[in-house]
Enzyme design. Structure first.
Site, mmCIF file in Angstrom:
data_model
loop_
_atom_site.group_PDB
_atom_site.id
_atom_site.type_symbol
_atom_site.label_atom_id
_atom_site.label_comp_id
_atom_site.label_asym_id
_atom_site.label_seq_id
_atom_site.Cartn_x
_atom_site.Cartn_y
_atom_site.Cartn_z
ATOM 1 N N ASN A 7 -22.628 -13.999 33.839
ATOM 2 C CA ASN A 7 -23.070 -15.051 32.925
ATOM 3 C C ASN A 7 -22.826 -14.568 31.498
ATOM 4 O O ASN A 7 -23.556 -13.719 31.000
ATOM 5 C CB ASN A 7 -24.568 -15.329 33.167
ATOM 6 C CG ASN A 7 -25.130 -16.340 32.194
ATOM 7 O OD1 ASN A 7 -24.407 -16.947 31.414
ATOM 8 N ND2 ASN A 7 -26.444 -16.520 32.239
ATOM 9 N N LYS A 9 -23.162 -16.154 28.796
ATOM 10 C CA LYS A 9 -24.081 -16.776 27.829
ATOM 11 C C LYS A 9 -23.315 -17.249 26.590
ATOM 12 O O LYS A 9 -22.152 -17.612 26.697
ATOM 13 C CB LYS A 9 -25.220 -15.815 27.499
ATOM 14 C CG LYS A 9 -25.928 -15.307 28.767
ATOM 15 C CD LYS A 9 -27.232 -14.643 28.507
ATOM 16 C CE LYS A 9 -27.791 -14.122 29.832
ATOM 17 N NZ LYS A 9 -29.099 -13.500 29.695
ATOM 18 N N HIS A 96 -31.294 -21.718 34.755
ATOM 19 C CA HIS A 96 -31.470 -20.355 34.229
ATOM 20 C C HIS A 96 -32.755 -20.316 33.401
ATOM 21 O O HIS A 96 -33.097 -21.282 32.723
ATOM 22 C CB HIS A 96 -30.255 -19.977 33.366
ATOM 23 C CG HIS A 96 -30.251 -18.526 33.000
ATOM 24 N ND1 HIS A 96 -31.006 -18.034 31.963
ATOM 25 C CD2 HIS A 96 -29.604 -17.461 33.537
ATOM 26 C CE1 HIS A 96 -30.823 -16.721 31.883
ATOM 27 N NE2 HIS A 96 -29.974 -16.347 32.832
ATOM 28 N N GLU A 98 -33.441 -19.094 30.662
ATOM 29 C CA GLU A 98 -33.268 -19.403 29.229
ATOM 30 C C GLU A 98 -33.176 -20.915 29.007
ATOM 31 O O GLU A 98 -33.618 -21.428 27.989
ATOM 32 C CB GLU A 98 -32.037 -18.667 28.681
ATOM 33 C CG GLU A 98 -32.307 -17.174 28.552
ATOM 34 C CD GLU A 98 -31.087 -16.285 28.694
ATOM 35 O OE1 GLU A 98 -29.957 -16.786 28.613
ATOM 36 O OE2 GLU A 98 -31.275 -15.072 28.900
ATOM 37 N N GLU A 168 -34.163 -14.255 39.742
ATOM 38 C CA GLU A 168 -34.126 -13.523 38.479
ATOM 39 C C GLU A 168 -35.542 -13.418 37.902
ATOM 40 O O GLU A 168 -36.011 -14.336 37.211
ATOM 41 C CB GLU A 168 -33.243 -14.258 37.473
ATOM 42 C CG GLU A 168 -31.817 -14.435 37.936
ATOM 43 C CD GLU A 168 -30.863 -14.572 36.755
ATOM 44 O OE1 GLU A 168 -30.006 -13.706 36.614
ATOM 45 O OE2 GLU A 168 -31.020 -15.512 35.967
ATOM 46 N N GLY A 174 -32.523 -9.274 30.543
ATOM 47 C CA GLY A 174 -32.189 -8.818 29.192
ATOM 48 C C GLY A 174 -33.186 -7.820 28.625
ATOM 49 O O GLY A 174 -33.152 -7.506 27.435
ATOM 50 N N SER A 211 -31.123 -7.333 34.373
ATOM 51 C CA SER A 211 -30.774 -5.981 33.897
ATOM 52 C C SER A 211 -30.042 -5.146 34.952
ATOM 53 O O SER A 211 -30.207 -3.930 35.029
ATOM 54 C CB SER A 211 -32.024 -5.244 33.411
ATOM 55 O OG SER A 211 -32.606 -5.928 32.321
HETATM 56 C C1 PEP Z 1 -29.176 -13.311 33.300
HETATM 57 O O1 PEP Z 1 -29.385 -13.774 32.201
HETATM 58 O O2 PEP Z 1 -28.911 -14.054 34.256
HETATM 59 C C2 PEP Z 1 -29.271 -11.865 33.449
HETATM 60 C C3 PEP Z 1 -29.426 -11.367 34.652
HETATM 61 O O3 PEP Z 1 -29.192 -11.130 32.295
HETATM 62 P P1 PEP Z 1 -29.218 -9.529 32.192
HETATM 63 O O4 PEP Z 1 -28.301 -8.993 33.249
HETATM 64 O O5 PEP Z 1 -28.710 -9.255 30.806
HETATM 65 O O6 PEP Z 1 -30.644 -9.109 32.380
#
Ligand code: PEP
Length: 251
Positions: A7, A9, A96, A98, A168, A174, A211
């Site tokens: 992703n 973003k 997601h 976000e 997630e 993040g 992460s």
């Molecule tokens: C995400 O936003 O789907 C995600 C997993 O981000 P990160 O790997 O940066 O934690």
């Protein structure tokens, strides 16, 4: 099915996106990819160049990061599933955290988008996950299932096999804090059992996100109910993304 999705973003210029893609494609021989379904999700404006640059490379699918549930009309600033399909996009990330946090998307919005995506032959990558307070309160399993149940409501087991679920935990996105392999496995096994009991779906891919990077992914990918990853930060670094594909292929 093993699946690794990046992703991207809201990052990168057109040129930077193309360079990143080129580096990823270069590092992903058929041997590295093996039986992993690799997906990249660039920002909307980068989709056409990424889709068209990939015609020669059958190993990588392209996803959007969002789509609107309506067929078309007065929805300023939005992109419909039909438009994504018309642009030869393969999949779409939906719900997601976000999108939920910054744009107020509800479970019902996600449900409407999942149906619209399936109608237009896009693979929905449906994101669910708990906040830290829910984990600490011990309600995380039921809370995440409630999110997913609503998002998939009304679908048949057959159409569910065209969906991918991304677990997630929001406290891990993040933040550099990753779920332990046992935490990921517990949630994935629970969701899989619920999906089977409720929808009769027993072949869905459930991937982990939060992460995930080459230094911590091996043990997570080794869990029996973890089918891969949805990767944010590490998907912007070609070497890291390639290393994650390799780890998943070997898992
Ligand atoms: C995400 O936003 O789907 C995600 C997993 O981000 P990160 O790997 O940066 O934690």
């Amino acid at each position: 099915m093993k699946l690794l999705a990046g992703n991207w973003k809201m990052n990168n210029s057109l040129e930077e996106g193309a360079d990143l893609m080129e580096a990823i494609v270069e590092g992903l021989s058929a041997q590295v990819v093996g039986d992993v379904r690799v997906v990249v999700a660039p920002p909307f404006l980068q989709l056409p160049q990424i889709v068209h640059g990939l015609w020669e490379n059958a190993h990588i699918a392209v996803a959007a990061q969002n789509g609107h549930a309506a067929e078309g009309g007065a929805y300023t600033g939005e992109v419909s599933m039909a438009m994504l399909r018309d642009a030869e996009v393969d999949a779409v990330i939906l719900g997601h955290s976000e999108r939920r946090q910054f744009f107020g998307e509800t479970d019902q919005d996600v449900a409407d988008k999942v149906k619209a995506a399936l109608k237009h032959q896009l693979i929905p990558i449906v994101c669910v996950g708990e906040v830290l307070a829910q984990r600490q309160a011990g309600t995380y399993l039921e809370d995440v299932w409630a999110q997913l149940h609503t998002a998939l409501n009304g679908l048949s087991g057959d159409s569910l096999s065209d969906c991918v679920i991304a677990y997630e935990p929001i406290w891990a996105i993040g933040t550099g804090e990753v779920a332990t392999p046992a935490q990921a496995q517990e949630m994935h096994a629970y969701l899989r059992a619920q999906l089977k009991a409720t929808f009769g779906a027993d072949d869905m891919s459930i991937v982990y996100g939060g992460s995930c990077k080459p230094s911590n992914a091996e043990e997570i990918f080794a869990q029996p109910d973890v089918d891969g990853g949805l990767i944010g930060g590490a998907s912007l670094v070609a070497d890291d993304f390639i290393a994650l594909v390799k780890l998943l292929n070997q898992a």
